[in-house]
Design a protein around this motif. Sequence first.
Motif, PDB file in Angstrom:
ATOM      1  N   GLU A 291       2.766  -0.167   6.118  1.00 12.51           N
ATOM      2  CA  GLU A 291       2.372   1.142   6.642  1.00 12.51           C
ATOM      3  C   GLU A 291       3.607   1.918   7.109  1.00 12.51           C
ATOM      4  OE1 GLU A 291      -0.648   2.263   6.454  1.00 12.51           O
ATOM      5  OE2 GLU A 291      -1.503   0.390   5.709  1.00 12.51           O
ATOM      6  N   SER A 292       3.497   3.246   7.091  1.00 12.32           N
ATOM      7  CA  SER A 292       4.657   4.081   7.431  1.00 12.32           C
ATOM      8  C   SER A 292       4.606   4.637   8.849  1.00 12.32           C
ATOM      9  CB  SER A 292       4.754   5.247   6.436  1.00 12.32           C
ATOM     10  OG  SER A 292       3.561   6.011   6.454  1.00 12.32           O
ATOM     11  N   SER A 293       3.602   4.247   9.609  1.00 13.04           N
ATOM     12  CA  SER A 293       3.402   4.861  10.920  1.00 13.04           C
ATOM     13  C   SER A 293       4.135   4.157  12.056  1.00 13.04           C
ATOM     14  CB  SER A 293       1.902   4.895  11.239  1.00 13.04           C
ATOM     15  OG  SER A 293       1.364   3.576  11.208  1.00 13.04           O
ATOM     16  N   HIS A 294       4.789   3.041  11.763  1.00 13.52           N
ATOM     17  CA  HIS A 294       5.414   2.288  12.850  1.00 13.52           C
ATOM     18  C   HIS A 294       6.530   1.396  12.309  1.00 13.52           C
ATOM     19  CE1 HIS A 294       2.233  -0.311  11.205  1.00 13.52           C
ATOM     20  NE2 HIS A 294       3.097  -1.288  11.427  1.00 13.52           N
ATOM     21  N   ASP A 295       7.276   0.808  13.226  1.00 13.19           N
ATOM     22  CA  ASP A 295       8.361  -0.104  12.880  1.00 13.19           C
ATOM     23  C   ASP A 295       7.849  -1.545  12.877  1.00 13.19           C
ATOM     24  OD1 ASP A 295      10.905  -1.867  13.986  1.00 13.19           O
ATOM     25  OD2 ASP A 295      11.506  -0.246  12.655  1.00 13.19           O
ATOM     26  N   ALA A 296       8.511  -2.391  12.086  1.00 13.76           N
ATOM     27  CA  ALA A 296       8.068  -3.790  11.962  1.00 13.76           C
ATOM     28  C   ALA A 296       8.131  -4.539  13.289  1.00 13.76           C
ATOM     29  CB  ALA A 296       8.919  -4.504  10.912  1.00 13.76           C
ATOM     30  N   ARG A 297       9.027  -4.116  14.180  1.00 16.93           N
ATOM     31  CA  ARG A 297       9.187  -4.820  15.455  1.00 16.93           C
ATOM     32  C   ARG A 297       7.963  -4.693  16.355  1.00 16.93           C
ATOM     33  NH1 ARG A 297      14.912  -2.199  16.934  1.00 16.93           N
ATOM     34  NH2 ARG A 297      13.796  -0.461  15.956  1.00 16.93           N
ATOM     35  N   ILE A 298       7.167  -3.646  16.147  1.00 19.22           N
ATOM     36  CA  ILE A 298       5.970  -3.465  16.983  1.00 19.22           C
ATOM     37  C   ILE A 298       4.687  -3.598  16.163  1.00 19.22           C
ATOM     38  CG2 ILE A 298       7.155  -2.002  18.658  1.00 19.22           C
ATOM     39  CD1 ILE A 298       5.886   0.429  17.240  1.00 19.22           C
ATOM     40  N   CYS A 299       4.818  -4.133  14.941  1.00 18.36           N
ATOM     41  CA  CYS A 299       3.660  -4.230  14.043  1.00 18.36           C
ATOM     42  C   CYS A 299       2.652  -5.257  14.557  1.00 18.36           C
ATOM     43  CB  CYS A 299       4.117  -4.608  12.634  1.00 18.36           C
ATOM     44  SG  CYS A 299       2.760  -4.731  11.446  1.00 18.36           S
ATOM     45  N   ARG A 300       1.386  -4.864  14.567  1.00 20.88           N
ATOM     46  CA  ARG A 300       0.294  -5.765  14.953  1.00 20.88           C
ATOM     47  C   ARG A 300      -0.745  -5.887  13.833  1.00 20.88           C
ATOM     48  NH1 ARG A 300       3.675  -6.539  17.952  1.00 20.88           N
ATOM     49  NH2 ARG A 300       3.698  -6.611  20.242  1.00 20.88           N
ATOM     50  N   ASN A 301      -0.443  -5.320  12.679  1.00 23.09           N
ATOM     51  CA  ASN A 301      -1.390  -5.336  11.568  1.00 23.09           C
ATOM     52  C   ASN A 301      -1.292  -6.630  10.766  1.00 23.09           C
ATOM     53  OD1 ASN A 301      -2.079  -2.724  12.276  1.00 23.09           O
ATOM     54  ND2 ASN A 301      -0.680  -1.787  10.797  1.00 23.09           N
ATOM     55  N   ARG A 302      -2.266  -6.825   9.895  1.00 24.66           N
ATOM     56  CA  ARG A 302      -2.243  -7.976   9.005  1.00 24.66           C
ATOM     57  C   ARG A 302      -1.103  -7.812   7.997  1.00 24.66           C
ATOM     58  NH1 ARG A 302      -4.436  -9.366   4.040  1.00 24.66           N
ATOM     59  NH2 ARG A 302      -5.315  -7.278   3.798  1.00 24.66           N
ATOM     60  N   MET A 303      -0.374  -8.890   7.743  1.00 23.31           N
ATOM     61  CA  MET A 303       0.753  -8.825   6.818  1.00 23.31           C
ATOM     62  C   MET A 303       0.280  -8.529   5.397  1.00 23.31           C
ATOM     63  SD  MET A 303       3.458 -11.779   7.900  1.00 23.31           S
ATOM     64  CE  MET A 303       4.288 -11.750   9.483  1.00 23.31           C
ATOM     65  N   LYS A 304       1.083  -7.731   4.699  1.00 23.18           N
ATOM     66  CA  LYS A 304       0.756  -7.370   3.318  1.00 23.18           C
ATOM     67  C   LYS A 304       2.060  -7.128   2.564  1.00 23.18           C
ATOM     68  CE  LYS A 304      -0.898  -3.290   2.609  1.00 23.18           C
ATOM     69  NZ  LYS A 304      -1.831  -2.140   2.642  1.00 23.18           N
ATOM     70  N   CYS A 305       2.281  -7.890   1.506  1.00 22.87           N
ATOM     71  CA  CYS A 305       3.542  -7.823   0.761  1.00 22.87           C
ATOM     72  C   CYS A 305       3.473  -6.745  -0.317  1.00 22.87           C
ATOM     73  CB  CYS A 305       3.851  -9.178   0.128  1.00 22.87           C
ATOM     74  SG  CYS A 305       5.335  -9.165  -0.902  1.00 22.87           S
ATOM     75  N   LYS A 306       4.380  -5.779  -0.251  1.00 30.18           N
ATOM     76  CA  LYS A 306       4.392  -4.703  -1.240  1.00 30.18           C
ATOM     77  C   LYS A 306       4.911  -5.176  -2.593  1.00 30.18           C
ATOM     78  CE  LYS A 306       5.190  -0.439  -0.235  1.00 30.18           C
ATOM     79  NZ  LYS A 306       3.826   0.100  -0.286  1.00 30.18           N
ATOM     80  N   SER A 307       5.811  -6.155  -2.603  1.00 31.84           N
ATOM     81  CA  SER A 307       6.328  -6.674  -3.878  1.00 31.84           C
ATOM     82  C   SER A 307       5.213  -7.333  -4.683  1.00 31.84           C
ATOM     83  CB  SER A 307       7.455  -7.682  -3.628  1.00 31.84           C
ATOM     84  OG  SER A 307       8.590  -7.059  -3.082  1.00 31.84           O
ATOM     85  N   CYS A 308       4.415  -8.166  -4.018  1.00 34.41           N
ATOM     86  CA  CYS A 308       3.308  -8.849  -4.700  1.00 34.41           C
ATOM     87  C   CYS A 308       2.220  -7.860  -5.102  1.00 34.41           C
ATOM     88  CB  CYS A 308       2.726  -9.940  -3.799  1.00 34.41           C
ATOM     89  SG  CYS A 308       3.851 -11.328  -3.511  1.00 34.41           S
ATOM     90  N   LEU A 309       1.964  -6.878  -4.235  1.00 33.00           N
ATOM     91  CA  LEU A 309       0.952  -5.867  -4.536  1.00 33.00           C
ATOM     92  C   LEU A 309       1.366  -5.036  -5.747  1.00 33.00           C
ATOM     93  CD1 LEU A 309      -1.700  -4.491  -3.636  1.00 33.00           C
ATOM     94  CD2 LEU A 309      -0.319  -2.976  -2.207  1.00 33.00           C
ATOM     95  N   GLU A 310       2.644  -4.705  -5.811  1.00 29.23           N
ATOM     96  CA  GLU A 310       3.157  -3.893  -6.912  1.00 29.23           C
ATOM     97  C   GLU A 310       3.107  -4.642  -8.237  1.00 29.23           C
ATOM     98  OE1 GLU A 310       7.350  -1.596  -8.069  1.00 29.23           O
ATOM     99  OE2 GLU A 310       7.034  -2.376  -6.043  1.00 29.23           O
ATOM    100  N   LYS A 311       3.360  -5.950  -8.202  1.00 26.92           N
ATOM    101  CA  LYS A 311       3.436  -6.731  -9.434  1.00 26.92           C
ATOM    102  C   LYS A 311       2.084  -7.292  -9.864  1.00 26.92           C
ATOM    103  CE  LYS A 311       5.986  -8.643 -12.684  1.00 26.92           C
ATOM    104  NZ  LYS A 311       6.767  -7.844 -13.638  1.00 26.92           N
ATOM    105  N   THR A 312       1.312  -7.807  -8.912  1.00 29.09           N
ATOM    106  CA  THR A 312       0.073  -8.517  -9.254  1.00 29.09           C
ATOM    107  C   THR A 312      -1.194  -7.777  -8.846  1.00 29.09           C
ATOM    108  OG1 THR A 312      -0.025  -9.743  -7.145  1.00 29.09           O
ATOM    109  CG2 THR A 312       1.318 -10.684  -8.911  1.00 29.09           C
TER     110      THR A 312
END
Length: 284
Positions: free
Chosen positions: A232-253
């Motif tokens: 997501e583009s709304s926050h930084d990874a250091r304060i992320c509380r969302n479920r993890m989601k890999c963009k590399s895997c999403l883009e490829k598979t």
Amino acid sequence: MEEIMSKLIAERAEARGRAEECRALASVSSKVVQPVKQKVEVKTFAVAVKSDKVEKVEEIMKKVDEMSRDLKTVSVRTVRKIKDGVVIEAATQEDAKNIRTNIKGKNLKIAEAMKINPKIIVFDVPKEVTDAELLEDLYNKNGMSRVTVKDFNNWVKVDGRKKMRHDLDNVLLSLNEEIAEYWIGKGYVYIGWRSCKVKEVDIVKRCFKCCSVHHRADQCKERGYVCRKCGESSHDARICRNRMKCKSCLEKTGKELAHATDSGDCPEYKRKLEYLKNREMFDV
């Protein structure tokens, strides 16, 4: 009447039992018949081509394109540009041999393959330690007793320094695989009277906007930087509380796998890393 009803119930139960038995047999049969999918390792056979004369890469590409019309039975996985030539990745060794044979007489020549040495960063090296002193400490204090000084100096090179604080530098080393693996496994080396952390330089290039391994930043669909954990583009990874989601895997598979995009355990990252390590490199 009761006897008839009991008989019907018994027949239905028997029929259900036979049906369940048939389904079970079909399930077992399908498991037996279906072949086990095995992971096939894809190996390519690369041919690097450059010109006998001083020519632009585009001119070499044109000659390679003309050559491809004559080699209609040759299977090629990809053709990529390099410094002053092109690399043709053939599907089989025989295909690569045919390409090499056909290159003769077209003002083209084969470039020699070379091994690209790994690189590591040595962190927090005292600024006053010269490159010569650094190499001397690396040899004398870090398990190199079985290596001759001559071989060590041929294998280990200082590629550069980056000033981190007023009294410390990070040093980039180029070295052979065996020494790199040994020092990376230890995690540190002794320099002077201190231990300095070491880390392998990652050869997999990522998009600096979203950390994907499948495109560059100028090809990224994101307008700005995104969280490397959830995408997501709304926050930084250091304060992320969302479920993890890999963009590399999403883009490829197309699958949302639950790990961070910059994770070293990402299947797409590992696949790209293995490909780059095994790919033939060329001194052109």
